[in-house]
Design a protein around this motif. Structure first.
Motif: not given
Lengths: 344, 256
Positions: B1-10, B167-172, B220-232
């Motif tokens: 499943m393709v997900r767009q993460i930023t304006d230019s990142l999939y 899911l990306v990190s902020n959807e857990y 490479a071995h996880g979904a994108p970690i976004i924003g405040d989830d990096i601190d988490h």
């Protein structure tokens, strides 16, 4: 800053020591490379029933780097070789191949293995995959049909070319991954073993798989051969050599292998050491020697060692301390302003 | 499943199940779209060749990407380089250092001499950064200065449950779980963690986070970690490293 491995700081000091100019450093940095070529040397019988099949990778970039730094062990005008060693162990009843070298020497390695087996009149019963890196096990498929380490497209090509896999019925041996399915590491057709597993090849040649002290990719198997008291230590105890020294024991080289020569390989291979407590690594290294009587060391990326074992052991410990203190190699000569553009 | 993460990142991915457990590990690939060009980051194990290829073409169309940058020449990350090159003939294969054929990549490649420093691929300016979580020696991490994304290969990995694959990190719901981060830093992926000096390792990564200030971590071995989830993630990671630091045991050599 014990653990700060700022590459520009390391590079400046090393560059000054070697007398290299900033312009020379930039020239080295900006070159585009296709990577080293390699070839297989004539197989060598190291001890009775233990054969070395040594693939030497020729690295022109590191040759020029060493020519500039001019360490004692480097011979000007010679090629810079990093070996990729495959070892064939022959027992009274069976034989075992430890790794297979890279796909770059596919024809030569399959021919070499076949010739030794014919000469020794023995079956290749076991093919050990130390870990899932192509440089170590890239010819597993041409040697055993069960070993799928390259894309199936290229395996089909190999089907028409390599008869060895038809002749051999060897059992693949690989380390059991603990948390992912074996196919993630291409080990799905292997007999998965854990440290402590032993295989008796006959005639006193019993090999035991053991936990690595140092490893590159994971999961990795090391091996100990009770007959020769030989340690097969994969990515550790490595060092490069110059053309003319291929296939030799370490004690047959013109110069005693130095810490700098050991650093040249290990300092690049174990870039994780700055994250570690070095004494944990050294403790485990000591623990290995406390439990195994080691008289021979058979590394994947260096000449085999049969003399001065304790000195080499000390060089590895010193390497750990040095990388922990100063950082690893492999990122030298970086200029923050420099841009290497590879737009196509 | 393709997900767009930023304006230019999939983000594209496939999963592998863990044996005897109800959790998965991602094989994550990324595509950067830059001024009409597509840069594929890694190409994954051939175990997932067809699924990944379909997802790539969902973004690029049948002509495929313009370049394939490989973070390290190691079969779980570069296993499809030759196969993809045959599929998409105009695609250039790029990795930082090392030999293509020696590394099992049956196609010409372009590379760099160095493992750290600024680069440009298809005109996209990026940096090869320090690699504070490394396994094989030729590993690289990349920071994309346009979208502030840090591509961290083996770093920032984690397992997930069978119903969380897309899911990306902020959807857990409760955030990324400690156990799935802790389990990841074991012998299958980051074997040196048994020797870890927690303070050194965490400080080193925190220093790089302060330097680059990424808005997205792309492992490479996880979904994108976004924003405040990096601190988490870093809080969980730091706790995991402290536990490992204090629980080092020598292997039972001679007593298996």
């Amino acid at each position: 800053m014990v653990f700060d491995t700022n590459p520009s700081e390391v590079s400046e000091s090393e560059g000054e020591e070697s007398g290299e100019t900033e312009q020379q450093r930039d020239e080295i940095h900006s070159r585009r490379i296709d990577g080293p070529d390699s070839f297989l040397n004539e197989p060598t019988e190291l001890t009775e029933g233990v054969y070395l099949l040594e693939e030497c990778t020729i690295n022109p970039h590191l040759r020029e780097l060493k020519a500039a730094q001019n360490p004692q062990w480097f011979k000007r005008g010679h090629e810079f070789h990093t070996p990729i060693n495959t070892y064939l162990l022959v027992g009274e009843d069976e034989a075992l191949l430890f790794d297979t070298s890279s796909p770059n020497v596919r024809d030569a390695i399959t021919d070499g293995v076949r010739e030794i087996l014919e000469k020794e009149d023995v079956e290749l019963s076991y093919l050990v995959l130390s870990h899932d890196e192509a440089a170590h096990v890239g010819n597993a498929y041409p040697i055993s049909r069960e070993a799928a380490m390259v894309h199936p497209d290229y395996q089909e090509d190999a089907d028409d070319t390599y008869e060895l896999q038809e002749e051999l019925h060897s059992t693949l041996i690989a380390r059991k991954p603990s948390r992912v399915a074996p196919e993630f590491h291409y080990f799905d057709d292997a007999e998965l073993v854990e440290p402590g597993h032993t295989i008796d090849l006959g005639g006193g040649r019993v090999v035991e798989f053991i936990e690595p002290v140092w490893q590159d990719g994971a999961p990795t198997l090391w091996m100990y051969d009770q007959k020769d008291k030989g340690l097969y230590c994969v990515d550790s105890y490595g060092f490069p050599h110059c053309s003319g020294d291929c296939g030799k024991w370490a004690d047959e080289l013109e110069h005693r292998v130095s810490q700098d020569q050991m650093m040249e390989y290990n300092g690049r291979a174990f870039r994780y050491i700055p994250n570690c407590n070095p004494w944990k690594i050294i403790d485990q290294h000591n623990h290995l020697y406390d439990n195994y009587d080691i008289e021979h060391i058979f590394p994947a990326h260096g000449q085999p060692i049969r003399e001065e074992i304790d000195r080499y052991r000390g060089l590895m410990d010193s390497m750990v301390e040095r990388i922990s203190r100063d950082g690893s190699l492999g990122t030298e000569y970086v200029s923050a302003e420099e841009l290497t553009d590879i737009s196509f | 499943m393709v997900r767009q993460i930023t304006d230019s990142l999939y983000w594209i991915h496939e999963c592998t199940e863990a044996p005897d457990a109800d959790h998965h590990i991602h094989t994550s690939l990324y595509i950067i779209e830059h001024e009409g060009s597509y840069i594929l980051l890694d190409d994954g194990p051939f175990l997932h060749a067809e699924g990944l290829k379909e997802q790539v073409e969902d973004i690029t169309g049948p002509e495929g990407p313009d370049a394939n940058f490989i973070f390290k020449p190691h079969t779980p990350h570069s296993g499809n380089a030759g196969h993809f090159k045959e599929t998409w003939e105009n695609m250039e294969v790029v990795f930082p250092i090392g030999g293509a054929k020696v590394s099992g990549i049956p196609t010409p490649v372009t590379g760099f001499d160095e493992l750290v420093g600024p680069i440009s691929i298809e005109g996209r300016k990026m940096s090869l950064t320090e690699v504070p979580v490394i396994d094989v020696q030729t590993t690289t991490w990349v920071f994309d200065e346009v979208d502030n994304v840090w591509f961290t290969l083996e770093g920032f990995g984690y397992f997930h449950e069978g119903n969380q694959c897309n899911l990306v990190s902020n959807e857990y719901g409760e955030g990324l779980e400690y156990n799935y981060i802790d389990d990841y830093y074991a012998d299958d992926f980051v074997a040196w963690a048994k020797y870890v000096d927690a303070e050194r390792t965490v400080s080193r990564i925190m220093g790089l986070l302060d330097k680059y200030e990424p808005e997205v971590i792309a492992p490479a071995h996880g979904a994108p970690i976004i924003g405040d989830d990096i601190d988490h993630y870093m809080r969980q990671f730091a706790e995991s490293m402290e536990v490992k630091d204090e629980s080092f045991e020598l292997p039972p050599y001679g007593e298996y």
